[in-house]
Every structure is written in C-alpha cells, then in structure tokens.
Design an enzyme around this catalytic site. Structure first.
Site, PDB file in Angstrom:
ATOM      1  N   ARG A 101      -4.473  10.854   4.507  1.00 52.17           N
ATOM      2  CA  ARG A 101      -3.312  11.645   4.839  1.00 52.17           C
ATOM      3  C   ARG A 101      -2.470  11.561   3.696  1.00 52.17           C
ATOM      4  O   ARG A 101      -1.698  12.604   3.338  1.00 52.17           O
ATOM      5  CB  ARG A 101      -2.394  10.829   6.304  1.00 52.17           C
ATOM      6  CG  ARG A 101      -1.081  11.128   6.187  1.00 52.17           C
ATOM      7  CD  ARG A 101      -0.856  12.195   7.312  1.00 52.17           C
ATOM      8  NE  ARG A 101       0.846  12.412   7.242  1.00 52.17           N
ATOM      9  CZ  ARG A 101       1.081  13.562   7.455  1.00 52.17           C
ATOM     10  NH1 ARG A 101       0.294  14.487   8.289  1.00 52.17           N
ATOM     11  NH2 ARG A 101       2.382  13.912   7.224  1.00 52.17           N
ATOM     12  N   ILE A 128       8.461   7.195  16.531  1.00 55.52           N
ATOM     13  CA  ILE A 128       8.071   7.706  15.695  1.00 55.52           C
ATOM     14  C   ILE A 128       6.600   8.385  15.659  1.00 55.52           C
ATOM     15  O   ILE A 128       6.666   9.639  15.494  1.00 55.52           O
ATOM     16  CB  ILE A 128       7.853   6.953  14.216  1.00 55.52           C
ATOM     17  CG1 ILE A 128       9.299   6.078  14.024  1.00 55.52           C
ATOM     18  CG2 ILE A 128       7.467   7.750  13.240  1.00 55.52           C
ATOM     19  CD1 ILE A 128      10.267   6.661  13.395  1.00 55.52           C
ATOM     20  N   ARG A 151       0.235  14.904  12.764  1.00 56.56           N
ATOM     21  CA  ARG A 151       1.106  14.479  11.577  1.00 56.56           C
ATOM     22  C   ARG A 151       1.189  15.619  10.898  1.00 56.56           C
ATOM     23  O   ARG A 151       0.621  16.085   9.713  1.00 56.56           O
ATOM     24  CB  ARG A 151       0.466  13.328  10.902  1.00 56.56           C
ATOM     25  CG  ARG A 151       0.704  12.246  11.792  1.00 56.56           C
ATOM     26  CD  ARG A 151      -0.312  10.844  11.190  1.00 56.56           C
ATOM     27  NE  ARG A 151       0.685  10.275  10.193  1.00 56.56           N
ATOM     28  CZ  ARG A 151       0.239   9.415   9.409  1.00 56.56           C
ATOM     29  NH1 ARG A 151      -0.756   8.624   9.707  1.00 56.56           N
ATOM     30  NH2 ARG A 151       1.003   8.611   8.631  1.00 56.56           N
ATOM     31  N   PRO A 152       2.012  16.573  11.205  1.00 54.44           N
ATOM     32  CA  PRO A 152       2.216  17.723  10.549  1.00 54.44           C
ATOM     33  C   PRO A 152       2.911  17.626   9.140  1.00 54.44           C
ATOM     34  O   PRO A 152       3.473  16.624   8.854  1.00 54.44           O
ATOM     35  CB  PRO A 152       3.320  18.856  11.572  1.00 54.44           C
ATOM     36  CG  PRO A 152       4.008  17.732  12.471  1.00 54.44           C
ATOM     37  CD  PRO A 152       3.187  16.635  12.455  1.00 54.44           C
ATOM     38  N   ASP A 174       5.077   0.617  11.942  1.00 52.55           N
ATOM     39  CA  ASP A 174       3.740   0.034  11.270  1.00 52.55           C
ATOM     40  C   ASP A 174       3.633  -1.388  11.898  1.00 52.55           C
ATOM     41  O   ASP A 174       2.770  -2.027  11.396  1.00 52.55           O
ATOM     42  CB  ASP A 174       3.788   0.033   9.830  1.00 52.55           C
ATOM     43  CG  ASP A 174       3.206   1.700   9.252  1.00 52.55           C
ATOM     44  OD1 ASP A 174       2.927   2.409  10.290  1.00 52.55           O
ATOM     45  OD2 ASP A 174       3.408   2.066   8.146  1.00 52.55           O
ATOM     46  N   ARG A 217      -8.669  -0.121   4.789  1.00 52.52           N
ATOM     47  CA  ARG A 217      -8.119   0.874   4.175  1.00 52.52           C
ATOM     48  C   ARG A 217      -6.494   0.045   3.662  1.00 52.52           C
ATOM     49  O   ARG A 217      -6.094   0.558   2.810  1.00 52.52           O
ATOM     50  CB  ARG A 217      -7.365   1.728   5.315  1.00 52.52           C
ATOM     51  CG  ARG A 217      -8.397   2.977   5.475  1.00 52.52           C
ATOM     52  CD  ARG A 217      -7.852   3.968   6.403  1.00 52.52           C
ATOM     53  NE  ARG A 217      -6.584   4.189   6.032  1.00 52.52           N
ATOM     54  CZ  ARG A 217      -5.394   4.430   6.924  1.00 52.52           C
ATOM     55  NH1 ARG A 217      -5.639   4.301   7.818  1.00 52.52           N
ATOM     56  NH2 ARG A 217      -4.326   4.474   6.377  1.00 52.52           N
ATOM     57  N   ASP A 219       5.032  20.234   8.091  1.00 51.52           N
ATOM     58  CA  ASP A 219       6.151  21.175   7.892  1.00 51.52           C
ATOM     59  C   ASP A 219       7.122  21.172   6.980  1.00 51.52           C
ATOM     60  O   ASP A 219       7.719  21.796   6.433  1.00 51.52           O
ATOM     61  CB  ASP A 219       6.693  21.922   9.101  1.00 51.52           C
ATOM     62  CG  ASP A 219       6.994  20.714  10.005  1.00 51.52           C
ATOM     63  OD1 ASP A 219       6.247  19.606  10.233  1.00 51.52           O
ATOM     64  OD2 ASP A 219       8.246  20.758  10.532  1.00 51.52           O
ATOM     65  N   LYS A 228       0.901  -1.226  -0.028  1.00 46.57           N
ATOM     66  CA  LYS A 228      -0.071  -0.111  -0.031  1.00 46.57           C
ATOM     67  C   LYS A 228       0.945   1.219   0.108  1.00 46.57           C
ATOM     68  O   LYS A 228       0.730   2.078  -0.805  1.00 46.57           O
ATOM     69  CB  LYS A 228      -0.861   0.031   1.198  1.00 46.57           C
ATOM     70  CG  LYS A 228      -1.599   1.332   1.428  1.00 46.57           C
ATOM     71  CD  LYS A 228      -2.281   1.480   2.618  1.00 46.57           C
ATOM     72  CE  LYS A 228      -1.772   1.694   4.144  1.00 46.57           C
ATOM     73  NZ  LYS A 228      -1.112   3.045   4.330  1.00 46.57           N
ATOM     74  N   ASN A 229       1.978   1.242   0.790  1.00 44.87           N
ATOM     75  CA  ASN A 229       2.670   2.743   0.925  1.00 44.87           C
ATOM     76  C   ASN A 229       3.554   2.659  -0.014  1.00 44.87           C
ATOM     77  O   ASN A 229       4.603   3.811  -0.319  1.00 44.87           O
ATOM     78  CB  ASN A 229       3.540   2.414   2.288  1.00 44.87           C
ATOM     79  CG  ASN A 229       2.647   2.754   3.315  1.00 44.87           C
ATOM     80  OD1 ASN A 229       1.474   2.969   3.360  1.00 44.87           O
ATOM     81  ND2 ASN A 229       3.019   2.607   4.641  1.00 44.87           N
ATOM     82  N   CYS A 274      -4.449  12.754  13.668  1.00 46.62           N
ATOM     83  CA  CYS A 274      -5.273  11.343  13.409  1.00 46.62           C
ATOM     84  C   CYS A 274      -5.004  10.562  14.580  1.00 46.62           C
ATOM     85  O   CYS A 274      -4.205  10.858  15.560  1.00 46.62           O
ATOM     86  CB  CYS A 274      -4.691  10.804  12.216  1.00 46.62           C
ATOM     87  SG  CYS A 274      -3.100  10.172  12.296  1.00 46.62           S
TER      88      CYS A 274
HETATM   89  C1  UD1 Z   1       4.517   7.123   6.195  1.00 48.27           C
HETATM   90  C2  UD1 Z   1       3.564   5.876   6.177  1.00 48.27           C
HETATM   91  C3  UD1 Z   1       2.980   5.282   7.735  1.00 48.27           C
HETATM   92  C4  UD1 Z   1       4.285   5.126   8.380  1.00 48.27           C
HETATM   93  C5  UD1 Z   1       5.403   6.278   8.543  1.00 48.27           C
HETATM   94  C6  UD1 Z   1       6.574   6.112   9.506  1.00 48.27           C
HETATM   95  C7  UD1 Z   1       2.641   5.896   3.868  1.00 48.27           C
HETATM   96  C8  UD1 Z   1       1.498   6.235   3.032  1.00 48.27           C
HETATM   97  N1  UD1 Z   1       2.533   6.026   5.309  1.00 48.27           N
HETATM   98  O1  UD1 Z   1       3.665   7.917   6.927  1.00 48.27           O
HETATM   99  O2  UD1 Z   1       2.311   3.998   7.207  1.00 48.27           O
HETATM  100  O3  UD1 Z   1       3.761   4.717   9.611  1.00 48.27           O
HETATM  101  O4  UD1 Z   1       5.494   6.662   7.234  1.00 48.27           O
HETATM  102  O5  UD1 Z   1       7.228   4.912   8.807  1.00 48.27           O
HETATM  103  O6  UD1 Z   1       3.823   5.744   3.460  1.00 48.27           O
HETATM  104  N2  UD1 Z   1       6.747  14.779  10.447  1.00 48.27           N
HETATM  105  C9  UD1 Z   1       6.712  16.021  10.974  1.00 48.27           C
HETATM  106  N3  UD1 Z   1       6.909  17.010   9.713  1.00 48.27           N
HETATM  107  C10 UD1 Z   1       6.587  16.590   8.517  1.00 48.27           C
HETATM  108  C11 UD1 Z   1       6.443  15.128   8.410  1.00 48.27           C
HETATM  109  C12 UD1 Z   1       6.508  14.393   9.271  1.00 48.27           C
HETATM  110  O7  UD1 Z   1       6.956  16.546  12.167  1.00 48.27           O
HETATM  111  O8  UD1 Z   1       6.443  17.421   7.639  1.00 48.27           O
HETATM  112  C13 UD1 Z   1       6.784  13.803  11.581  1.00 48.27           C
HETATM  113  C14 UD1 Z   1       5.632  12.909  11.854  1.00 48.27           C
HETATM  114  O9  UD1 Z   1       4.577  13.665  12.868  1.00 48.27           O
HETATM  115  C15 UD1 Z   1       6.245  11.693  12.679  1.00 48.27           C
HETATM  116  C16 UD1 Z   1       7.609  11.517  11.473  1.00 48.27           C
HETATM  117  O10 UD1 Z   1       7.969  12.705  11.350  1.00 48.27           O
HETATM  118  O11 UD1 Z   1       6.332  11.771  13.904  1.00 48.27           O
HETATM  119  C17 UD1 Z   1       7.458  10.527  10.729  1.00 48.27           C
HETATM  120  O12 UD1 Z   1       6.578  10.613   9.909  1.00 48.27           O
HETATM  121  P1  UD1 Z   1       6.536  10.314   8.320  1.00 48.27           P
HETATM  122  O13 UD1 Z   1       7.669   9.549   8.076  1.00 48.27           O
HETATM  123  O14 UD1 Z   1       6.384  11.699   7.439  1.00 48.27           O
HETATM  124  O15 UD1 Z   1       5.362   9.495   8.051  1.00 48.27           O
HETATM  125  P2  UD1 Z   1       4.075   9.603   6.550  1.00 48.27           P
HETATM  126  O16 UD1 Z   1       5.006   9.725   5.623  1.00 48.27           O
HETATM  127  O17 UD1 Z   1       3.212  10.456   7.073  1.00 48.27           O
END
Ligand code: UD1
Length: 418
Positions: free
Chosen positions: A91, A324, A120-121, A302, A394, A123, A22-23, A115
């Site tokens: 997301r 994470i 899950r920002p 995950d 999902r 930024d 999926k990812n 969520c």
């Molecule tokens: C992806 C995966 C999800 C997995 C996660 C971590 C997909 C569709 N989803 O989610 O299944 O649990 O990786 O392996 O591939 N963060 C910030 N700012 C940002 C982006 C992220 O602070 O702009 C933080 C998040 O809050 C979190 C950490 O970084 O604490 C990791 O998030 P991220 O790797 O971005 O996860 P996703 O890509 O949303």
C-alpha cells in the site's frame, strides 16, 4: 513458509533495542526520489516492506545500495515504475506518486485495492494532486497524473497520513506556496518534513494541522537517521504488561507514545522515561480499560490489535472502538479460538477478560494482528502456532529474536508441508 510456535512464557525481563520506524522509513525512501543526488538513510530496519520498496525504487530507475544497515539511494535516472507488480505488493507504494509527478511531470501507478484492514481509498491523495494542477486519468486499473505543479490550498476531508506525506513531497518542488489544511500530525510526518528540509525544502508547520510548503527548484543530497518505531515500542510495552514483566526499551520514543503509555498506566502499569530508555514494569494485576482510536495524538489504530490481546486476559470489561479502520478486527476471531471472550459489532469490540487463554493454531491476517497473536500466545496455556508470518515480517524487525532474548518461548519453525 515458516510459522511461530509460542509457548506460555514467564514474565519478560531485559532490554530491547527499538528499531527505526517502518512508517517513517518508507515515506523517506520515497522522498529520496525528489533529488538526483545521493540520499543516505541510517539504521534502516530489515523488513520485507523495506525490501519491497527497494525493488520498486529500483524499477523507477533509482540505484539502491546497502552499506551495513544504511541505504544509499540515487534517483539521478528517475523514470516511472517499469514493473507494476512492485507497486501492487504494498500500500505504501502509492507514496512514489508525489515525487514522480513533481520531478517527471507524469506519474502512473496501478490503483491499490482493499486490504485485510478494510477499504483504503486514495481519493484524498488524488484530490490534492489535482488541486496542485495535475490532470488525473483512470485507465486499465491504474491512475495517471500529469502536469506541472503549482502551489495551492488543499483541504483534506480527513487527516490522512499517506495523503499528507504524498502532497508534502509533491508540493516541495511545485512553483509557489502550498498550504495543506487538516493535515495529519503523526510524528512520521514531522520526520519526513525535517528530512525534506535538510535536503533544501521549505516546509513549516509539520506536526500541526496546517502545513505550508514554499516550492523550491531542486533538492540536494542528505544523510538522515529516521525516528524510532513507536508502534514496535508500544507492542513491547504490551508484552511487559501481558506477562507481568519488566522491560527497558532503548531508543524508545516517549512523548510520541503518550496516548498508549497513559492508557497502560491507567490500567496499573508503571512506565517511566529514564536516561537509558523507557522502563516498563508490571508487578500487579491490571485493570480493563476502553480505547478509541483517533488520528495522532489520539490512540493509534496500529496499537489497537495488541491492546485487544492484552484486554483478553485483563480482568473486567474493556471496549475497543476503531474509528480509523472500523473493519480492523480480524484478529478477534483468532483470539476467540484461543479462548478470548470478545464480541465485535460495528467497529467496536467488547472484551471480557478471562484468566488465561489456550494455545491453538491461528492465522495472522495483517501486520498488527500478527503481533496481537504473538502477545496473546505468551499468556496462553500450551503452544500456539502462528501461521502466515509474512505479515509480521513486513513490519517487525527480528521480533522472535528480540522476544527470545527477554525470556519468551518463541520458535520460528518451517511448515510441515514445505
Ligand atoms: C498510515 C500507516 C498505517 C496506519 C494509518 C493510520 C504508513 C505506511 N501506514 O496508513 O500503519 O494504520 O496511517 O494511522 O504510514 N482515507 C481515505 N482516502 C484517502 C486516504 C485515506 O478515505 O485518500 C481513509 C482511510 O481509508 C482510513 C483513514 O483515511 O480510514 C486513514 O488512512 P491514512 O491515514 O491515509 O492511512 P495510511 O496512510 O494508508
């Protein structure tokens, strides 16, 4: 809405075909927006996240055709999403930002909220787009990015998977060279980069923490088979462990699942790569263990909920720390309703294994939490009713049918009030 009725099950035995990740599929579908030519994606899993993204891509003017289990996408008439609801539902929708911005010079989406697994920002996505020359404007609960993109050096504050993917896609059509530092190294990023390179992109270093992208003028048609789902595979490894069974996982990644496999081996499971797939056996009682989730190649967040379910009935004390998503412990209160002994404090769960759990009505709170409840239910006396199946739908393709085929007592039933 339906629920699962799961009864305590015998050791699971047989073969499981692991679905496409999926990812990996979701970002690749968004990557299809980077060209006006046909993109064919093979072996696309039947998941509601895929359906939701298909609706969003259609709302961006992309034609979406299903051919058997393949999807053919064509974004010849690309536009910004006409229906913001489609973006809010999921997301991963944020991944249309990079492709829309680089092709149209403007992209607008509503801002995603928190969520069940925590804040899950985005930024880091926005900081990177801004470094590439985009103007970022917040209004009416959304964000609008505009401008012609040019190569830049981007340093991510944390190796965010989504930000790395979004920036990789945006930089593909930017003028000049982009370097992403502290990039995420997940196998899904390597697959996305290989897919984009097959479309004519020039990306080096995916899978390491420095990714270099030389911008190109346009990308072209491609046919792509994304990688298999390492998290689905890990979930079935835990199913073998929790029931003391023996499973052969076909199309199962091995190296990409190493952190999980090594942990399960250290607990006493026998897991080997064979020419037919990954063979997992669990003949003797397991020992508890500790895990700390980390960015890849560390232990994946995950798989945290599923391991917590396994620890719940594994003798000894196990400690689970999620660095994470420190708030990702909603499944623990439901596991406790089933008799698990778990204390959660400050991003850490301490689990004292009990001999057996006891079936109860429980609520899934997110995708992996629902998988954890299904796994725990296999080892719980009586029947466990798992509600809010939309979470599991999902991201797990036909999990009930796959489990049934290997001997689990799982039924999907309509809720009484429907
Ligand atoms: C992806 C995966 C999800 C997995 C996660 C971590 C997909 C569709 N989803 O989610 O299944 O649990 O990786 O392996 O591939 N963060 C910030 N700012 C940002 C982006 C992220 O602070 O702009 C933080 C998040 O809050 C979190 C950490 O970084 O604490 C990791 O998030 P991220 O790797 O971005 O996860 P996703 O890509 O949303």
């Amino acid at each position: 809405m339906a629920h699962y009725a799961v009864r305590e099950s015998p050791p699971l035995r047989g073969e499981i075909p692991i679905s496409t990740s999926k990812n990996a599929v979701l970002p690749i579908m968004c990557g299809a927006l980077l060209t006006g030519e046909d993109v064919r994606i093979e072996r696309v899993p039947e998941l509601t996240d895929v359906k939701t993204l298909c609706a969003l891509l259609a709302s961006c003017g992309c034609s979406v055709k299903k051919e058997g289990d393949a999807l053919v996408l064509n974004a010849g008439a690309l536009q910004n999403p006409q229906d913001e609801e489609d973006v809010r539902k999921m997301r991963a929708s944020v991944l249309v930002l990079g492709p829309l911005l680089s092709r149209l010079g403007e992209a607008r989406i509503p801002l995603p909220g928190g969520c069940a697994i925590g804040q899950r920002p985005i930024d880091q996505h926005l900081k990177g787009m801004s470094a590439l020359g985009a103007k970022v404007k917040f209004d009416h609960g959304g964000v609008t990015l505009s401008g012609r993109l040019r190569g830049a050096v981007i340093y991510l504050d944390m190796p965010s998977v989504g930000a790395t993917e979004n920036l990789l896609m945006a930089a593909t059509l930017a003028s000049g060279t982009t370097r992403i530092e502290n990039a995420a190294k997940e196998p899904e990023i390597v697959d996305l980069a290989a897919f984009l390179n097959a479309m004519g992109a020039r990306i080096c270093g995916a899978g390491t923490s420095t990714i270099v992208i030389e911008g190109v003028r346009a990308l072209h048609a491609v046919s792509w088979q994304p990688i298999s789902d390492r998290i689905e595979a890990g979930t079935f490894l835990v199913a073998a462990g929790i029931t003391g069974g023996e499973l052969l996982l076909r199309h199962c990644p091995f190296a990409e699942l190493e952190a999980v496999i090594l942990k399960l081996q250290s607990m006493g499971m026998d897991i080997t790569a064979t020419p037919d797939g990954v063979l997992a056996k669990c003949g003797c009682p397991l020992r508890g263990a500790d895990i700390t989730t980390q960015p890849y190649p560390g232990f994946p967040t995950d798989m945290q909920a599923q391991m917590t379910a396994l620890f719940a009935t594994t003798p000894g004390i196990s400690v689970v720390k999620d660095t994470i998503f420190p708030q990702r412990f909603m499944h623990c209160s439901e596991l406790k309703r089933m008799g698990a002994d778990i204390k959660v404090d400050n991003g850490t769960a301490v689990i004292s294994g009990v001999e057996t759990l006891s079936g109860a009505p429980v609520m899934a709170s997110d995708l992996r939490a629902s998988a954890a409840l299904v796994l725990a239910a296999l080892k719980a006396e009586g029947t466990t009713e798992i509600h809010r199946l939309y979470h599991i739908d999902r991201g797990y393709e036909m999990i009930d049918e796959k489990l049934l085929a290997i001997g689990a007592a799982v039924e999907r039933l309509p809720d009484d009030d429907n």
